[in-house]
Design an enzyme around this catalytic site. Structure first.
Site, PDB file in Angstrom:
ATOM      1  CG  HIS A  62      -2.368   0.038   0.853  1.00 19.71           C
ATOM      2  ND1 HIS A  62      -2.974   1.106   0.236  1.00 19.71           N
ATOM      3  CD2 HIS A  62      -3.329  -0.894   0.994  1.00 19.71           C
ATOM      4  CE1 HIS A  62      -4.246   0.835   0.032  1.00 19.71           C
ATOM      5  NE2 HIS A  62      -4.498  -0.381   0.470  1.00 19.71           N
ATOM      6  CG  HIS A  76      -3.176  -1.955  -2.621  1.00 16.67           C
ATOM      7  ND1 HIS A  76      -4.414  -1.586  -3.095  1.00 16.67           N
ATOM      8  CD2 HIS A  76      -3.395  -2.998  -1.776  1.00 16.67           C
ATOM      9  CE1 HIS A  76      -5.341  -2.362  -2.551  1.00 16.67           C
ATOM     10  NE2 HIS A  76      -4.755  -3.228  -1.756  1.00 16.67           N
ATOM     11  CE  LYS A  95     -31.224 -21.071   9.942  1.00 13.35           C
ATOM     12  NZ  LYS A  95     -31.492 -21.670  11.284  1.00 13.35           N
TER      13      LYS A  95
END
Length: 465
Positions: A116, A139, A241
């Site tokens: 980064h 990055h 669910k």
């Protein structure tokens, strides 16, 4: 490598505490670090992440947002380990998970952000793209280069196949899905950077961590998904669910983009920093340094302080901009509009030139240097598509069948559209707010036949000098 006959999966996930170090994280509690991972952590290249704020310049609006890429990387490492341990405990023998698989996943989680640049995504999306040469730079690609550089520089003994898989897991973007899906144990690539569905432990960590740092509530519970996920058909699937829990993941991320990452004042500061970096590049060679790992690892957020404290004439313009930020003399937000949804597929980013070409005769004649434009995109990770359509669900643990679910089978309150494009215009000088606002309104009238902004620019702001 299949587990040895008669071996217990618990042997794969057990650890010798004598060789572990631990740190206490304010999100996940105690995080335990094994010797292999410490070889990477205890390098100057990884320690650099302490000097990169996770949210870049956001702390200038949200003062608590000062957490770093370092702690986020430890968090993703830990969650990657927890995820593969869960899968191993329930399905390890069935899936042939071995110790190398577990180490590879955790190492990919640890190193996924080591490439980064400074100021979060501003560096690659704004500075590198708009700066000298207009480079396409990511990055993720730099992380792959940095990993190799760390291994070579510090003579880390690691299996080349493991290293190759770590790099592939970090760059597992949607563009590479077909290639990844063909790999054996392709479900392993769903854990750190999931190009198939967008559900991964990177998001699990930063959504919770960023919300907490900014003082915002977070009603998404990643623990539920970690506990109930299941590998079927060589990819990670979820119980039917849990549909709304997954929706909360994507909705929480979009909310952070709207209220934090793309906050109008944060964007004003980012625009100023990009301008400052572009002005400083001819002297500091930032773009050149970003191409070579041996130079790149020395770039971090302190570059603003380097510019600010310099007496070099070559950095004067950049220094003046940073001084304006310190004194809160920011680019002035004029107005914004949301691009009509029927226009989004054909939307072309608005430029300062588009705005100044819409001005009418007046007291000031605007130039491109007077106007800044921020084109904001907020989505649920898949552009205008619903990311939940790419997820496979199952009924229960007795079932071996997977299926997709349509939104309207769950709730009629879920969104029918999945992307926003917002155009924001700023005046770089306070005395030009009125002229820029009028030109922006004219642009809307010319483009859409009506003003799309919600209200006029406040008179108080127009009169500011």
């Amino acid at each position: 490598m299949e587990p040895a006959p008669g071996s217990d999966v618990w042997e794969l996930i057990s650890k010798d505490r004598r060789s572990l170090k631990h740190v206490h994280d304010n999100v996940h509690g105690n995080i335990y670090l094994e010797p292999l991972f410490l070889k990477f952590i205890d390098t100057e290249q990884f320690q650099r992440l302490r000097d990169l704020k996770q949210l870049g310049l956001t702390h200038m609006v949200y003062p608590g947002a000062v957490h770093s890429r370092f702690e986020h990387s430890l968090g993703v490492y830990w969650l990657a380990g927890e995820a593969i341990n869960k899968i191993t405990a329930y399905q390890g023998l069935e899936l042939g998970i071995d110790r190398d698989d577990i180490q590879t996943i955790k190492l990919a989680g640890l190193l996924h952000d080591v490439g980064h640049g400074p100021f979060s995504h501003l560096f690659e999306h704004e500075f590198m793209r708009l700066g000298p040469g207009g480079h396409i730079w990511s990055h993720e690609d730099m992380s792959v280069e940095m990993i190799q550089y760390i291994v070579d520089t510090h003579h880390i003994d690691i299996d080349p196949v493991t290293l190759k898989r770590v790099k592939e897991m970090i760059t597992a973007s949607p563009e590479h899905v077909s290639k990844i899906s063909a790999k054996p144990k392709s479900f392993l690539y769903d854990i750190v950077a999931n190009g198939r569905t967008g559900i991964d432990v990177d998001k699990f960590d930063y959504i919770v961590r960023d919300s907490r740092a900014c003082g915002l509530g977070c009603n998404f519970q990643f623990e539920r998904l970690m506990e109930t996920m299941r590998v079927m058909g060589n990819e990670i699937c979820y119980r039917a669910k849990d549909y709304l829990t997954i929706h909360k993941l994507f909705a929480s991320r979009a909310d952070l983009h709207r209220t934090v990452y793309s906050h109008a004042k944060v964007k004003a500061i980012e625009l100023m920093v990009v301008d400052a970096l572009i002005k400083a590049d001819s002297y500091l060679n930032i773009v050149t340094r970003a191409q070579r790992p041996s130079l790149f690892w020395k770039l971090d957020d302190s570059i603003l302080k380097i510019i600010e404290s310099s007496s070099r004439q070559e950095l004067k313009d950049a220094k003046d901009l940073i001084q304006r930020i310190r004194r809160r003399d920011l680019y002035q937000f004029c107005n914004e509009f949301s691009v009509p949804k029927e226009e989004i597929d054909y939307f072309k980013e608005i430029t300062p030139q588009d705005i100044i070409c819409s001005q009418k005769a007046g007291r000031f004649t605007l130039t491109e240097e007077d106007v800044a434009v921020s084109n904001v995109k907020i989505d649920l990770t898949r552009g205008t598509d619903n990311p939940l359509q790419s997820i496979k669900f199952f009924k229960d643990y007795e079932s071996n069948e997977t299926f997709s679910i349509q939104d309207d089978r769950i709730s009629h309150l879920l969104p029918a559209f999945y992307q926003d494009r917002i155009v924001r215009v700023y005046s770089k000088k306070p005395e030009l707010v009125e002229a820029v606002s009028e030109a922006f309104e004219n642009f809307q009238l010319k483009t859409y036949g009506m003003k799309k902004q919600v209200h006029e620019t406040p008179e108080k702001k127009k009169r500011r000098r």
